[in-house]
Design an enzyme around this catalytic site. Sequence first.
Site, PDB file in Angstrom:
ATOM      1  CG  ASP A  16      -1.769   1.090   1.480  1.00  0.00           C
ATOM      2  OD1 ASP A  16      -1.693   2.041   0.698  1.00  0.00           O
ATOM      3  OD2 ASP A  16      -2.561   1.069   2.446  1.00  0.00           O
ATOM      4  CG  ASP A 111      -3.695   3.645  -2.767  1.00  0.00           C
ATOM      5  OD1 ASP A 111      -4.547   2.825  -3.126  1.00  0.00           O
ATOM      6  OD2 ASP A 111      -3.825   4.352  -1.749  1.00  0.00           O
ATOM      7  CD  GLU A 112      -5.349  -0.803  -0.860  1.00  0.00           C
ATOM      8  OE1 GLU A 112      -5.324  -1.088   0.344  1.00  0.00           O
ATOM      9  OE2 GLU A 112      -6.391  -0.800  -1.536  1.00  0.00           O
TER      10      GLU A 112
END
Lengths: 408, 90
Positions: A16, A111-112
Site C-alpha cells: 500500500d 495505490d494498492e
Amino acid sequence: MEIRLNPSLASKMHIDLNSCFASVEQQANPLWRGKPLVVAAYDSPGGCVLSPSIEAKKFGIKTGFRVKEAKELCPNVIVRMPDPPKYHFVHDEMMKVFRDSCPKVIPKSIDEALLDFEDLGYTEEKLIDVAISIKDSIKRRVGDWLTVSVGIAPNRFLAKLASGLHKPDGLDVINAQNLVQTLAKLGLVDLPGINVRYEARLNANGIFTPLDFLRSGRDLLQKQVFVSIVGYYWFQRLRGFEIDNVDFLRRSFGQEYAIGKPLANPRQLSSLLYKLCEKMGRRLREGKFSAHGIHLACSYEDQTFNHRSQVQHTPMYSTKSLFVSAQRVLNSFGFTKKITKLAVSCYDLTKVSSSDQLCLFDYQDKDKNLTEALDKINNRFGEYTVKPLLMLEMEDKILERVAFKSYD
Amino acid sequence: MFEKLSEKIPVFSFYNPKASPPAGGSQPLYLKWQGNLLTVTKVGLHHTIHEGRSLIHVFCVTAGELFFKLHFDTTALTWTVKEISDGNPT
C-alpha cells in the site's frame, strides 16, 4: 476452545503506497516535502479531502474532511487538486517493480496491490527480504519520497490487515503463531471490511473485539450474525484461509458531479448531463461494451434524493443514445428543486463485436459509425476537439478523476 | 504562491545514454525564467501524457528557489511552463 488456523506458510503480500496522492505531489514538488499538504477534489472550502500527507495527518486531518475543516486544524496546509496522470504514472512504475519480484501481481486500486507468492514456495524470511528489496526499488526507480507499507500473511485479508498495522513505511507479518496476539491489539473497525454498521451487528450478537470474532463459531456467524454465506466467509477469512481470490466482472460504468452552485436550470443541467454521458460513453466504448440500462441519481439542496433506472430494448453505445435515455429520466424528476449532485451510470452490459446481429434499421449502424469516427478524432487531436453545442463552455467542468478500476 | 500558466520558455536539456530512470535519460539542466538563467537542482518526477496524438514529457523540477512544471511537446519541440510555486500554501 481450540481455534483451527491456517497452518500454511505466509504467501500473500499486500503493498500500500502511503498517503498516495499527497506523497506523489510531494515527490513531484520537492518544496512541498515535509509540509502538511492535502489533495482535495476541489480547492474550495467545501472540497473533499482525498489524501492528506503524512505531515497533515499529524494535525488530525483525515480523508473525507472538508478543506475548511483541514484549514481549521492547520491554517498553513497546502491544498492541491488531483493530477491523475502523475498517479497513473507512479502506479504503472510500481507495478513494474512488483512484477520484477513476483509472477502474480494483482492491482487492487491505484495505490494498492497484492503479490501472490504461493507458487514460489518462499519462506517467511525470504518474503521479508523481497519486501525490503521492493521498498528499496520503489525509492530508487519510482521516487525517493515514496514509502509503502507491506503486509505478509497466508491470505489476502490478513495481508491487508498486516499492511495497515504500522504506517507509514511498515512491514508486518501475520501468521498462525502471532494472529491471536495481533488481533488482541485491534478494534473491530480496524479489520478491513468491518464498518460501523457491521460492528453494531456484531455487538448485537455479543462480539465486541476481533478476538471474540475469531472465537465465534461458524453457525453463529452464518446463521445469526450475517444470516448468509458471508458469515462463513468471515469465519474462514479470520483464520487465514483464502476465500477472496475471486475476480469480479465489470457490471457498470458511471460518472458523477458535485455541482458547486446548486442548479435547477434545465439547459445547464442538460449540459452537465451530456458531459457526464460523454465521459461515461468513452469509457464504455473503450471497454468494447454497450449497455441496456441507464440509472440517474440526483441529490437536492434540501438534502433529499431521487433516483431511477430504465432499461432500453436496443443497446446504447453512442453518447447521444446514453444522453437521450438519461435526459428522459431527468425530465421525469422535474426541475422544481435545485440539484447539488448529478450521477449517471449505465449497466446491463454486453460485449460489442463485429459479429453482432445486424440491426433491422440502419440508422443504428450509422450512429455507431459516427460515434467511432468522433472518438477517433478526439483520440488523435485531444478530448472534446469535436463536441456538441450543448457542451460549449464546459471544458473546465467535470474534471478527470481517479476511478477505482482494474489498472492492469 | 502557486500559479498555473502556459508560457513557452528557453530550456537547455541534456541526454545521458548511460543513466537510468528516474534520474537518467534526457532531462532539463537549465531554464531561463524572467531574464534569469536558473540551474535545475532536482527532477522530482518525470512522466508522459498524451494531448491527442502528441506525446508530452512532463518534468516537475526545482530551479533556484522555485518549482516548475515543464511540458516538453515532442511534436512541436517546445518547452512550456505549466505551473510555478515557491512551496508556500498561498
